[in-house]
Design a protein around this motif. Structure first.
Motif, PDB file in Angstrom:
ATOM      1  N   ARG A 396       0.543  -0.853  -0.629  1.00 14.26           N
ATOM      2  CA  ARG A 396       0.144   0.012  -0.361  1.00 14.26           C
ATOM      3  C   ARG A 396       1.038   1.191   0.192  1.00 14.26           C
ATOM      4  O   ARG A 396       1.563   1.266   0.781  1.00 14.26           O
ATOM      5  CB  ARG A 396      -1.117  -0.074   1.074  1.00 14.26           C
ATOM      6  CG  ARG A 396      -1.380  -1.180   1.343  1.00 14.26           C
ATOM      7  CD  ARG A 396      -3.033  -1.218   2.772  1.00 14.26           C
ATOM      8  NE  ARG A 396      -3.746  -2.195   2.574  1.00 14.26           N
ATOM      9  CZ  ARG A 396      -3.693  -3.178   3.183  1.00 14.26           C
ATOM     10  NH1 ARG A 396      -2.268  -3.911   3.542  1.00 14.26           N
ATOM     11  NH2 ARG A 396      -4.186  -4.540   3.030  1.00 14.26           N
ATOM     12  N   ALA A 397       0.734   1.944  -1.070  1.00 13.29           N
ATOM     13  CA  ALA A 397       2.086   3.207  -1.703  1.00 13.29           C
ATOM     14  C   ALA A 397       1.082   4.073  -1.549  1.00 13.29           C
ATOM     15  O   ALA A 397       1.565   4.697  -3.258  1.00 13.29           O
ATOM     16  CB  ALA A 397       2.660   2.558  -2.151  1.00 13.29           C
ATOM     17  N   GLU A 398      -0.522   4.645  -1.737  1.00 12.84           N
ATOM     18  CA  GLU A 398      -0.882   6.160  -2.047  1.00 12.84           C
ATOM     19  C   GLU A 398       0.053   7.164  -1.636  1.00 12.84           C
ATOM     20  O   GLU A 398       0.662   7.094  -0.538  1.00 12.84           O
ATOM     21  CB  GLU A 398      -2.090   5.857  -0.610  1.00 12.84           C
ATOM     22  CG  GLU A 398      -3.164   4.993  -0.748  1.00 12.84           C
ATOM     23  CD  GLU A 398      -2.701   4.055   0.299  1.00 12.84           C
ATOM     24  OE1 GLU A 398      -1.992   3.726   1.018  1.00 12.84           O
ATOM     25  OE2 GLU A 398      -4.070   2.684   0.206  1.00 12.84           O
ATOM     26  N   GLY A 399      -0.316   7.492  -2.670  1.00  7.41           N
ATOM     27  CA  GLY A 399       0.251   8.986  -2.414  1.00  7.41           C
ATOM     28  C   GLY A 399       1.968   8.887  -3.420  1.00  7.41           C
ATOM     29  O   GLY A 399       2.374  10.140  -3.337  1.00  7.41           O
ATOM     30  N   ALA A 400       1.952   7.993  -4.108  1.00  5.82           N
ATOM     31  CA  ALA A 400       3.713   7.357  -4.544  1.00  5.82           C
ATOM     32  C   ALA A 400       3.333   8.228  -5.791  1.00  5.82           C
ATOM     33  O   ALA A 400       2.663   7.913  -6.297  1.00  5.82           O
ATOM     34  CB  ALA A 400       3.964   6.155  -4.153  1.00  5.82           C
ATOM     35  N   PRO A 401       4.746   8.718  -6.492  1.00  3.92           N
ATOM     36  CA  PRO A 401       3.867   9.025  -7.681  1.00  3.92           C
ATOM     37  C   PRO A 401       4.608   7.702  -8.840  1.00  3.92           C
ATOM     38  O   PRO A 401       4.863   6.697  -8.470  1.00  3.92           O
ATOM     39  CB  PRO A 401       5.572   9.947  -7.720  1.00  3.92           C
ATOM     40  CG  PRO A 401       6.686   9.457  -6.471  1.00  3.92           C
ATOM     41  CD  PRO A 401       5.830   8.674  -5.423  1.00  3.92           C
ATOM     42  N   PRO A 402       4.474   8.115 -10.144  1.00  6.30           N
ATOM     43  CA  PRO A 402       5.222   6.576 -10.862  1.00  6.30           C
ATOM     44  C   PRO A 402       6.401   5.871 -10.408  1.00  6.30           C
ATOM     45  O   PRO A 402       7.023   7.178 -10.549  1.00  6.30           O
ATOM     46  CB  PRO A 402       4.559   7.719 -12.575  1.00  6.30           C
ATOM     47  CG  PRO A 402       3.562   8.794 -11.844  1.00  6.30           C
ATOM     48  CD  PRO A 402       4.043   9.125 -10.647  1.00  6.30           C
TER      49      PRO A 402
END
Length: 485
Positions: A396-402
């Protein structure tokens, strides 16, 4: 406790600690760089043994910097971990794997816990080496299982003793915090990171723990830490390895030591023979288990010419070359990478009877050679202690960029099926597929292939944020150079 239950317990504890995770790195001092040979500058990073207790015991992590060619025009720093244990020493011996990045960046190398530069106090040597990865294949019965587990336990105990209290920090969860401390120390607003092989596990942990601090991240040769089911994780290895035999057959069809013979038919023929009687190999013999180990080792693309020659000579009655394809004996002294892998991927390995049930399903799905991977992978961890632990779980890495994920069709070390599963956990990830095997970006650099499709995609992304188009695919530039003689 099952792996799934252990994962749930770990996630619950992690949620309670979430508010404290990012604060400790804020006070990290700037590195004091000093020249240390081979064009590198070195520095120590002092970090807590356990980032959950930032005021507790401290340990040191080795870092090294390869300065940018033109400091006045550099774009900042990129942190690199090459995986497989040490980073600094391998780059010393083969700088071309990352030196092209100094066109734009200071390349900052970081070693994980337990590793370090030659002669460094950070480098831990385990007096007892870890047993060979092929142990459960060569001794397939329950007695062999117990003996292998005992050898793993002795290795683990020696690492615990050699590392002392710092052993409690031997997980990728802790290394991800070390990466964050390094980012702060470098004065970078966001982490720019290239992780290869096991270095991608540290990257996966960082994405989850510090998504807002991710700048640009390249993951190449990806072990899947997002799969909590051990059986599904092993199945990805088994199916990929079975495909690898087909890829070897297809490569060989264009010309190899087997002549016009179909490589899979040759494999089937020799397997049937060795099941009837061991094959002569000079002053020794090759039995069924040793044959399977040899072929497994030979399916790595750089070994394809050796495998083709070995199979040809075995057909002609001499399996000596097959015997020589066995893995190298364990390193003496041992190192801590095996312990960290088990803490991260298999803190609760299966027992013998439970594994046999899983193995029956691996054999059904990958009956020729792929099922052997079950014994390879589980053999790393049976007998090992379960603490510390950072078990696999959905990412879960909500908010991570591409993120840019490079996945190799012929990568049997970190199977593409597992890498695809991991990439799917990151909705914004962009995948570039290529025809080469493990560590393709680094190995292309080592081979002097600086203008390849894969490296262009990586550099365009790191320097300008330009992602490859959806469905991007690059050729196998290294595979194309494999000699066929």
């Amino acid at each position: 406790m099952s792996i799934w239950n252990r994962t749930l317990a770990w996630l619950a504890a992690g949620t309670a600690l979430a508010a404290t995770l990012q604060a400790p790195a804020a006070a990290a001092p700037a590195p004091v760089w000093s020249k240390c040979g081979d064009g590198l500058e070195c520095a120590k990073l002092t970090v807590p043994v356990d980032w959950r207790r930032p005021g507790g015991r401290k340990t040191q992590v080795d870092t090294a910097r390869m300065p940018a060619h033109d400091p006045a025009r550099k774009l900042g720093s990129i942190v690199v971990n090459t995986g497989g244990g040490a980073t600094i020493q391998p780059v010393r011996s083969m700088p071309a794997v990352v030196s092209e990045l100094t066109t734009w960046f200071d390349v900052v190398l970081i070693d994980p816990r337990g590793f370090g530069d030659q002669g460094s106090d950070a480098l831990v040597e385990c007096p007892v080496p870890q047993p060979g990865i092929d142990g459960l294949v060569l001794a397939p019965g329950e007695a062999g299982w117990r003996a292998h587990a005992a050898a793993n336990a002795a290795y683990d105990a020696s690492c615990r003793k050699a590392m002392g209290p710092a052993y409690a920090g031997l997980t990728s969860w802790q290394v991800a915090h070390d990466l964050e401390a390094l980012r702060v120390a470098l004065g970078e607003p966001k982490l720019r990171y290239l992780g290869n092989s096991y270095g991608t596990v540290y990257g996966q942990a960082y994405l989850e723990l510090f998504p807002a601090k991710v700048g640009r991240m390249v993951l190449d040769g990806i072990p899947d830490h997002a799969q909590p089911s051990l059986e599904r994780w092993l199945m990805a290895y088994a199916r990929t390895q079975e495909q690898q035999l087909t890829r070897f057959r297809d490569w060989c069809a264009a010309g190899c030591a087997l002549g016009g013979d179909d490589a899979i038919e040759v494999f089937d023929d020799l397997l049937a023979r060795v099941r009837r009687a061991p094959l002569p190999a000079g002053g020794q013999t090759v039995n069924e288990q040793a044959f399977l180990v040899a072929v497994t080792e030979g399916l790595t693309p750089p070994a394809w010419p050796r495998l083709a020659t070995a199979l040809r000579r075995a057909l002609d009655g001499d399996a000596t070359d097959l015997a020589e394809l066995r893995p190298l004996p364990p390193e003496r002294p041992g190192h801590t990478q095996g312990a960290m892998l088990c803490h991260d991927f298999m803190p609760d390995p299966p027992g013998y009877r439970d594994f046999l049930a899983v193995e029956s399903r691996l054999r059904a799905a990958a009956p020729r050679i792929g099922w052997v991977q079950g014994r390879y992978q589980v053999g790393r961890c049976v007998g090992m202690g379960g603490d510390p632990a950072y078990p696999p779980h959905p990412l879960r890495a909500e908010g991570a960029p591409p993120v840019l994920a490079a996945i190799g069709d012929t990568d049997g070390n970190t199977p593409h099926l597992g890498a695809e599963h991991l990439a799917a956990q990151l909705p914004l990830a962009r995948v570039v597929r290529h025809g080469d095997g493990h560590a393709a970006y680094l190995m292309q650099g080592a081979a002097g292939l600086t203008g390849t499709c894969l490296r262009k995609h990586v550099h365009d992304y790191l320097t300008a944020g330009t992602l490859p188009p959806s469905g991007a695919r690059c050729p196998g530039d290294l595979v194309a150079r494999i000699p066929r003689g």
